[in-house]
Design a protein around this motif. Structure first.
Motif, PDB file in Angstrom:
ATOM      1  N   PHE A 183      -4.312  54.982  37.687  1.00 10.52           N
ATOM      2  CA  PHE A 183      -2.909  55.346  37.878  1.00 10.52           C
ATOM      3  C   PHE A 183      -2.394  54.930  39.256  1.00 10.52           C
ATOM      4  O   PHE A 183      -1.238  54.541  39.410  1.00 10.52           O
ATOM      5  CB  PHE A 183      -2.742  56.857  37.684  1.00 10.52           C
ATOM      6  CG  PHE A 183      -1.350  57.271  37.269  1.00 10.52           C
ATOM      7  CD1 PHE A 183      -0.890  57.030  35.989  1.00 10.52           C
ATOM      8  CD2 PHE A 183      -0.502  57.908  38.163  1.00 10.52           C
ATOM      9  CE1 PHE A 183       0.393  57.413  35.604  1.00 10.52           C
ATOM     10  CE2 PHE A 183       0.773  58.297  37.790  1.00 10.52           C
ATOM     11  CZ  PHE A 183       1.223  58.046  36.508  1.00 10.52           C
ATOM     12  N   SER A 184      -3.260  55.001  40.264  1.00  8.08           N
ATOM     13  CA  SER A 184      -2.842  54.679  41.626  1.00  8.08           C
ATOM     14  C   SER A 184      -2.515  53.202  41.806  1.00  8.08           C
ATOM     15  O   SER A 184      -1.862  52.828  42.792  1.00  8.08           O
ATOM     16  CB  SER A 184      -3.932  55.077  42.626  1.00  8.08           C
ATOM     17  OG  SER A 184      -5.118  54.328  42.393  1.00  8.08           O
ATOM     18  N   LEU A 185      -2.956  52.347  40.874  1.00  4.63           N
ATOM     19  CA  LEU A 185      -2.701  50.912  40.976  1.00  4.63           C
ATOM     20  C   LEU A 185      -1.360  50.511  40.362  1.00  4.63           C
ATOM     21  O   LEU A 185      -0.929  49.371  40.510  1.00  4.63           O
ATOM     22  CB  LEU A 185      -3.835  50.126  40.296  1.00  4.63           C
ATOM     23  CG  LEU A 185      -5.225  50.310  40.910  1.00  4.63           C
ATOM     24  CD1 LEU A 185      -6.250  49.495  40.133  1.00  4.63           C
ATOM     25  CD2 LEU A 185      -5.231  49.923  42.384  1.00  4.63           C
ATOM     26  N   GLU A 186      -0.722  51.431  39.695  1.00  5.59           N
ATOM     27  CA  GLU A 186       0.593  51.160  39.136  1.00  5.59           C
ATOM     28  C   GLU A 186       1.662  51.260  40.230  1.00  5.59           C
ATOM     29  O   GLU A 186       1.502  51.991  41.216  1.00  5.59           O
ATOM     30  CB  GLU A 186       0.917  52.163  38.024  1.00  5.59           C
ATOM     31  CG  GLU A 186       0.063  52.014  36.779  1.00  5.59           C
ATOM     32  CD  GLU A 186       0.455  50.788  35.978  1.00  5.59           C
ATOM     33  OE1 GLU A 186       1.513  50.796  35.333  1.00  5.59           O
ATOM     34  OE2 GLU A 186      -0.311  49.809  36.014  1.00  5.59           O
ATOM     35  N   ALA A 187       2.770  50.549  40.071  1.00  6.58           N
ATOM     36  CA  ALA A 187       3.896  50.702  40.988  1.00  6.58           C
ATOM     37  C   ALA A 187       4.392  52.139  40.933  1.00  6.58           C
ATOM     38  O   ALA A 187       4.389  52.770  39.867  1.00  6.58           O
ATOM     39  CB  ALA A 187       5.012  49.731  40.612  1.00  6.58           C
ATOM     40  N   GLU A 188       4.831  52.655  42.073  1.00  3.58           N
ATOM     41  CA  GLU A 188       5.183  54.077  42.117  1.00  3.58           C
ATOM     42  C   GLU A 188       6.327  54.427  41.175  1.00  3.58           C
ATOM     43  O   GLU A 188       6.347  55.506  40.580  1.00  3.58           O
ATOM     44  CB  GLU A 188       5.525  54.511  43.543  1.00  3.58           C
ATOM     45  CG  GLU A 188       5.713  56.013  43.660  1.00  3.58           C
ATOM     46  CD  GLU A 188       5.683  56.521  45.088  1.00  3.58           C
ATOM     47  OE1 GLU A 188       6.053  57.679  45.300  1.00  3.58           O
ATOM     48  OE2 GLU A 188       5.291  55.756  45.988  1.00  3.58           O
ATOM     49  N   GLY A 189       7.284  53.527  41.017  1.00  7.88           N
ATOM     50  CA  GLY A 189       8.365  53.790  40.070  1.00  7.88           C
ATOM     51  C   GLY A 189       7.845  53.926  38.652  1.00  7.88           C
ATOM     52  O   GLY A 189       8.305  54.787  37.883  1.00  7.88           O
ATOM     53  N   LEU A 190       6.867  53.110  38.276  1.00  4.65           N
ATOM     54  CA  LEU A 190       6.275  53.194  36.942  1.00  4.65           C
ATOM     55  C   LEU A 190       5.430  54.460  36.797  1.00  4.65           C
ATOM     56  O   LEU A 190       5.321  55.012  35.699  1.00  4.65           O
ATOM     57  CB  LEU A 190       5.428  51.953  36.661  1.00  4.65           C
ATOM     58  CG  LEU A 190       6.187  50.622  36.637  1.00  4.65           C
ATOM     59  CD1 LEU A 190       5.246  49.479  36.272  1.00  4.65           C
ATOM     60  CD2 LEU A 190       7.363  50.676  35.657  1.00  4.65           C
ATOM     61  N   ARG A 191       4.842  54.907  37.908  1.00  5.05           N
ATOM     62  CA  ARG A 191       4.082  56.162  37.853  1.00  5.05           C
ATOM     63  C   ARG A 191       5.004  57.335  37.513  1.00  5.05           C
ATOM     64  O   ARG A 191       4.603  58.280  36.836  1.00  5.05           O
ATOM     65  CB  ARG A 191       3.403  56.412  39.201  1.00  5.05           C
ATOM     66  CG  ARG A 191       2.123  55.620  39.401  1.00  5.05           C
ATOM     67  CD  ARG A 191       1.484  55.975  40.716  1.00  5.05           C
ATOM     68  NE  ARG A 191       1.561  54.892  41.665  1.00  5.05           N
ATOM     69  CZ  ARG A 191       1.404  55.031  42.975  1.00  5.05           C
ATOM     70  NH1 ARG A 191       1.204  56.210  43.495  1.00  5.05           N
ATOM     71  NH2 ARG A 191       1.477  53.992  43.769  1.00  5.05           N
ATOM     72  N   LYS A 192       6.240  57.295  38.024  1.00 10.31           N
ATOM     73  CA  LYS A 192       7.193  58.361  37.689  1.00 10.31           C
ATOM     74  C   LYS A 192       7.447  58.407  36.186  1.00 10.31           C
ATOM     75  O   LYS A 192       7.487  59.477  35.579  1.00 10.31           O
ATOM     76  CB  LYS A 192       8.509  58.145  38.432  1.00 10.31           C
ATOM     77  CG  LYS A 192       8.481  58.562  39.880  1.00 10.31           C
ATOM     78  CD  LYS A 192       9.882  58.745  40.416  1.00 10.31           C
ATOM     79  CE  LYS A 192       9.853  59.494  41.725  1.00 10.31           C
ATOM     80  NZ  LYS A 192      11.177  59.895  42.190  1.00 10.31           N
ATOM     81  N   LEU A 193       7.635  57.234  35.601  1.00  9.99           N
ATOM     82  CA  LEU A 193       7.853  57.179  34.160  1.00  9.99           C
ATOM     83  C   LEU A 193       6.595  57.589  33.410  1.00  9.99           C
ATOM     84  O   LEU A 193       6.665  58.240  32.364  1.00  9.99           O
ATOM     85  CB  LEU A 193       8.292  55.772  33.755  1.00  9.99           C
ATOM     86  CG  LEU A 193       9.708  55.385  34.189  1.00  9.99           C
ATOM     87  CD1 LEU A 193       9.959  53.906  33.966  1.00  9.99           C
ATOM     88  CD2 LEU A 193      10.746  56.207  33.430  1.00  9.99           C
ATOM     89  N   GLY A 194       5.425  57.211  33.952  1.00 10.87           N
ATOM     90  CA  GLY A 194       4.171  57.613  33.330  1.00 10.87           C
ATOM     91  C   GLY A 194       3.990  59.116  33.334  1.00 10.87           C
ATOM     92  O   GLY A 194       3.503  59.708  32.363  1.00 10.87           O
ATOM     93  N   LEU A 195       4.383  59.758  34.430  1.00 13.74           N
ATOM     94  CA  LEU A 195       4.331  61.218  34.502  1.00 13.74           C
ATOM     95  C   LEU A 195       5.235  61.830  33.448  1.00 13.74           C
ATOM     96  O   LEU A 195       4.843  62.775  32.746  1.00 13.74           O
ATOM     97  CB  LEU A 195       4.754  61.682  35.894  1.00 13.74           C
ATOM     98  CG  LEU A 195       5.053  63.178  36.042  1.00 13.74           C
ATOM     99  CD1 LEU A 195       3.822  64.014  35.736  1.00 13.74           C
ATOM    100  CD2 LEU A 195       5.582  63.482  37.448  1.00 13.74           C
ATOM    101  N   LEU A 196       6.443  61.308  33.322  1.00 14.45           N
ATOM    102  CA  LEU A 196       7.374  61.827  32.324  1.00 14.45           C
ATOM    103  C   LEU A 196       6.790  61.669  30.924  1.00 14.45           C
ATOM    104  O   LEU A 196       6.911  62.570  30.078  1.00 14.45           O
ATOM    105  CB  LEU A 196       8.713  61.091  32.437  1.00 14.45           C
ATOM    106  CG  LEU A 196       9.909  61.701  31.721  1.00 14.45           C
ATOM    107  CD1 LEU A 196      10.203  63.094  32.229  1.00 14.45           C
ATOM    108  CD2 LEU A 196      11.139  60.817  31.886  1.00 14.45           C
TER     109      LEU A 196
END
Length: 334
Positions: A209-222
């Motif tokens: 998860f840490s290798l994803e762009a932070e904006g995409l991590r937000k969507l991943g959390l959602l």
């Protein structure tokens, strides 16, 4: 169940409004409430007050262990003195959250102002998404925090706990559409494995998860919160700066997702500094009552005031619109 209003007196930036000789107050819509304003006017504070109140409404929560309001800012804070904004020792300091019928009052200065009798048992489910992305730090986090009481606030801890819950067996059809939209952007699905989060890509790759762009991590959390069944009908979603570290091309997608969640019974509170993101919510809504804007600003007496409207251009002293207009003026002057 929806949160209908909040009133605050002498807590943090919300000092007494001398022109009115009272405290700060806001009334909310049942849909999406967008908090805008300059830095330091209390947008995040309001989100955390609502979150704290909803957490106290859950009957099965051991209230001797429930986080006090100050712990949603820092675990290092020892007492309420840091949150008070008054010169008088006997001045009232409190915030009040109401669903229109019941109310929760947390008195930070007088025990008699702490009211739970008609609030506990309402079981208002809520999710708070902080500005700081936390899932990439999840490995061993909860165990270490329990042992060492690390310097993170309660919202940051809670979001890891909620994302770590088991997935529900069957996702409602309305939520499946949202999951599909998010999956298309992150190119996969989010899983929890051995206390760490990963994205399983459409080609089968497992990406930390840490290798994803932070904006995409937000969507991943959602995506994970929806997959865990935590954004159902009747839930309250509080999201601090959804646009932070998000590619502006994705603003419209996030706005569409929030509007879809609202149509499925989720009341939403967001704090934003982005005119474009807020405007997407306005132009994509199906009716004006679906989205309400609340502008917070400092008055001449240094107290916080507000103006609410269903249209952005009806708000005076709108700092994000003023900044946008200033940029356009500079462009035209070139």
């Amino acid at each position: 169940m929806a949160i209908r209003s909040i009133n605050i007196l002498n807590v943090m930036v919300f000092q007494r409004q001398w022109r009115k000789d009272n405290g700060f107050g806001l009334k909310f819509c049942d849909g999406i409430n967008v908090l805008i304003g300059a830095n330091g006017v209390g947008k995040t504070t309001i989100l955390k007050m609502i979150y704290a109140a909803t957490q106290w409404s859950i009957e099965q929560t051991p209230h001797g262990k429930t986080k006090k309001f100050l712990h949603y800012f820092s675990n290092s804070l020892k007492d309420n003195e840091a949150l008070k904004n008054t010169d008088g020792k006997n001045d009232y300091c409190y915030y009040k959250v109401s669903d229109g019928t019941h109310e929760f009052v947390d008195g930070l200065s007088h025990d008699s102002f702490f009211n739970l009798d008609d609030w506990i048992g309402l079981n208002i489910q809520s999710i708070f998404i902080p500005t700081t992305e936390m899932l990439s730090h999840a490995k061993g986090f909860l165990a270490m925090n329990q042992k060492y009481n690390m310097p993170f606030d309660g919202t940051q801890i809670d979001i890891i706990v909620n994302a770590s819950l088991p997935e529900i067996r069957e996702v409602p059809s309305s939520m499946k559409k949202i999951l599909e939209k998010i999956s298309a952007v992150i190119d996969g699905a989010v899983i929890l494995e051995d206390d760490a989060f990963y994205v399983i890509k459409s080609d089968g790759r497992k990406v930390d998860f840490s290798l994803e762009a932070e904006g995409l991590r937000k969507l991943g959390l959602l995506w994970k919160l929806i997959r865990n069944g935590l954004l159902d009908d009747g839930t309250i979603l509080l999201w601090d700066e959804p646009e932070a570290n998000l590619n502006p091309e994705l603003y419209s997608l996030v706005a569409e997702i929030l509007l879809e969640l609202q149509k499925n019974g989720v009341q939403i509170f967001v704090a934003t500094h982005s005119y474009n993101f807020a405007k997407y919510l306005e132009i994509r809504r199906e009716n004006k009552e679906q989205v309400m804007f609340h502008n917070l600003y400092l008055g001449d007496d240094e107290a916080v005031y507000s103006q609410s409207a269903y249209k952005m251009d009806e708000i005076e002293k709108n700092h994000i619109m003023m900044a946008d207009n200033k940029l356009l003026d500079e462009i035209y002057d070139l």
